[in-house]
Design an enzyme around this catalytic site. Structure first.
Site, PDB file in Angstrom:
ATOM      1  N   ASP A  41       0.830  -1.196   0.000  1.00  0.00           N
ATOM      2  CA  ASP A  41       0.000   0.000   0.000  1.00  0.00           C
ATOM      3  C   ASP A  41       0.864   1.246   0.000  1.00  0.00           C
ATOM      4  O   ASP A  41       2.099   1.179   0.019  1.00  0.00           O
ATOM      5  CB  ASP A  41      -1.064  -0.027   1.106  1.00  0.00           C
ATOM      6  CG  ASP A  41      -0.517  -0.172   2.497  1.00  0.00           C
ATOM      7  OD1 ASP A  41      -1.195  -0.794   3.315  1.00  0.00           O
ATOM      8  OD2 ASP A  41       0.588   0.353   2.776  1.00  0.00           O
ATOM      9  N   LYS A  63      -4.071   3.563  -1.401  1.00  0.00           N
ATOM     10  CA  LYS A  63      -5.396   4.164  -1.213  1.00  0.00           C
ATOM     11  C   LYS A  63      -5.185   5.553  -0.643  1.00  0.00           C
ATOM     12  O   LYS A  63      -4.219   5.818   0.031  1.00  0.00           O
ATOM     13  CB  LYS A  63      -6.206   3.375  -0.188  1.00  0.00           C
ATOM     14  CG  LYS A  63      -6.711   2.068  -0.682  1.00  0.00           C
ATOM     15  CD  LYS A  63      -7.644   1.521   0.376  1.00  0.00           C
ATOM     16  CE  LYS A  63      -7.553   0.037   0.423  1.00  0.00           C
ATOM     17  NZ  LYS A  63      -8.117  -0.509   1.637  1.00  0.00           N
ATOM     18  N   MET A 175      -5.125   8.624  11.420  1.00  0.00           N
ATOM     19  CA  MET A 175      -5.957   9.163  10.326  1.00  0.00           C
ATOM     20  C   MET A 175      -6.815  10.334  10.794  1.00  0.00           C
ATOM     21  O   MET A 175      -7.987  10.433  10.430  1.00  0.00           O
ATOM     22  CB  MET A 175      -6.861   8.050   9.757  1.00  0.00           C
ATOM     23  CG  MET A 175      -6.081   6.913   9.141  1.00  0.00           C
ATOM     24  SD  MET A 175      -7.131   5.518   8.671  1.00  0.00           S
ATOM     25  CE  MET A 175      -7.346   4.698  10.255  1.00  0.00           C
TER      26      MET A 175
HETATM   27  N1  SAH Z   1      -1.330  -0.225   9.899  1.00  0.00           N
HETATM   28  C1  SAH Z   1      -0.797   1.095  10.155  1.00  0.00           C
HETATM   29  C2  SAH Z   1      -1.869   2.168  10.175  1.00  0.00           C
HETATM   30  C3  SAH Z   1      -2.544   2.389   8.859  1.00  0.00           C
HETATM   31  S1  SAH Z   1      -3.743   3.666   8.926  1.00  0.00           S
HETATM   32  C4  SAH Z   1      -0.014   1.074  11.470  1.00  0.00           C
HETATM   33  O1  SAH Z   1      -0.072   0.100  12.225  1.00  0.00           O
HETATM   34  O2  SAH Z   1       0.695   2.061  11.739  1.00  0.00           O
HETATM   35  C5  SAH Z   1      -2.820   5.035   8.313  1.00  0.00           C
HETATM   36  C6  SAH Z   1      -2.519   6.016   9.413  1.00  0.00           C
HETATM   37  O3  SAH Z   1      -1.425   5.566  10.192  1.00  0.00           O
HETATM   38  C7  SAH Z   1      -2.095   7.376   8.924  1.00  0.00           C
HETATM   39  O4  SAH Z   1      -3.203   8.164   8.544  1.00  0.00           O
HETATM   40  C8  SAH Z   1      -1.398   7.925  10.140  1.00  0.00           C
HETATM   41  O5  SAH Z   1      -2.321   8.369  11.104  1.00  0.00           O
HETATM   42  C9  SAH Z   1      -0.715   6.681  10.689  1.00  0.00           C
HETATM   43  N2  SAH Z   1       0.690   6.601  10.259  1.00  0.00           N
HETATM   44  C10 SAH Z   1       1.247   5.631   9.517  1.00  0.00           C
HETATM   45  N3  SAH Z   1       2.570   5.855   9.354  1.00  0.00           N
HETATM   46  C11 SAH Z   1       2.849   6.993  10.024  1.00  0.00           C
HETATM   47  C12 SAH Z   1       4.038   7.747  10.242  1.00  0.00           C
HETATM   48  N4  SAH Z   1       5.211   7.389   9.739  1.00  0.00           N
HETATM   49  N5  SAH Z   1       3.944   8.868  11.001  1.00  0.00           N
HETATM   50  C13 SAH Z   1       2.780   9.247  11.533  1.00  0.00           C
HETATM   51  N6  SAH Z   1       1.631   8.583  11.354  1.00  0.00           N
HETATM   52  C14 SAH Z   1       1.660   7.468  10.612  1.00  0.00           C
END
Ligand code: SAH
Length: 256
Positions: A41, A63, A175
């Site tokens: 993704d 997405k 998010m």
């Molecule tokens: N499965 C992922 C989350 C996916 S939802 C996990 O466990 O982290 C996507 C959200 O994750 C983004 O909108 C943001 O809020 C957060 N996110 C993912 N990577 C990030 C990063 N490097 N820094 C800050 N927020 C992050």
């Protein structure tokens, strides 16, 4: 009696962590390097995709809120189709596959089709961001409860977050950039003090990471004023206001 090798491939649901390739698990790194097919993704950092074999097929199913290249059902169908054709698939997801990653749906789709699945955990954004920003999610003097919530879901106002934020608690919102204003309004309407400290951590663990702080009532202005972009996390609670030295002092006072 010998049995023919199963013609069905395995789907590996693999967490890619928050961005920095050093934060991959050894198992994830090994699977990425050995994969013939990677379905990833949009959150997966290019530096991580660069660890793949140059001959591997990389399929992006990125997405975004406004633009869907592939619907979740189509992603599920793609994984199943490739596995049933005998190919192993590395399904690479940002963070952890089972934290707001829809890994559960992909697992169910594979199981329903008789496709074997393995799950490789990843460092979720909350853990990566907390470490990179030096904001402990729990602390004896400040917080003993942590909740992860999604700020983007439809019906944000209908979601019951009461009791998840406040004294002694840490609330981590995934998010939440696009709905920052509604989030602050909702929490304040639920009784949370407008001066409750928070931190916004943008692009955690990546070279251009930013850590921004404000009181809860200032969240919308902070996000707009600093032009915060996804991916970012919002961490709400006393832990967000403390730096390392203050925390050490607090731990001493608490008799830790
Ligand atoms: N499965 C992922 C989350 C996916 S939802 C996990 O466990 O982290 C996507 C959200 O994750 C983004 O909108 C943001 O809020 C957060 N996110 C993912 N990577 C990030 C990063 N490097 N820094 C800050 N927020 C992050």
């Amino acid at each position: 009696m010998t049995k023919a090798a199963s013609p069905v491939g395995t789907v590996h649901l693999v967490g890619a962590g928050p961005g920095d390739p050093d934060l991959l698990t050894l198992r994830a790194a090994r699977l990425i390097a050995g994969a013939g097919l990677i379905v990833h993704d949009g959150l997966v950092d290019p530096a991580i995709l660069a660890l793949a074999d140059p001959a591997a097929r990389l399929v992006s199913v990125a997405k975004s809120r406004s633009r869907h290249t592939l619907k979740q059902e189509e992603i599920n169908a793609l994984l199943v189709r490739e596995a049933l054709a005998g190919r192993d698939v590395v399904r690479l997801k940002g963070g952890d596959p089972f934290v707001f990653g829809r890994g559960g749906e992909e697992l169910e789709a594979c199981r329903a089709a008789g496709v074997p699945v393995t799950v490789v955990p990843g460092i979720s954004a909350a853990n990566g961001a907390a470490a990179a920003a030096q904001i402990p999610l729990t602390h004896r003097a400040a917080s003993s409860i942590v909740s992860f919530v999604a700020g983007q879901c439809q019906g944000l106002t209908e979601q019951d977050w009461s009791g998840l934020a406040g004294k002694g608690r840490t609330l981590v919102i995934y998010m939440g950039v696009a709905t920052a204003e509604q989030i602050a309004d909702k929490l304040i309407a639920d009784g949370l003090a407008p001066e409750t400290p928070l931190a916004v951590i943008e692009r955690a663990t990546r070279p251009d990471m930013r850590v921004l702080r404000a009181p809860l009532a200032g969240l919308a202005a902070l996000v707009a004023g600093e032009a915060v972009k996804s991916p970012a996390l919002i961490v709400i609670g006393e832990v967000a206001a403390r730096n390392e030295i203050e925390l050490r002092q607090l731990a001493l006072e608490a008799g830790a």
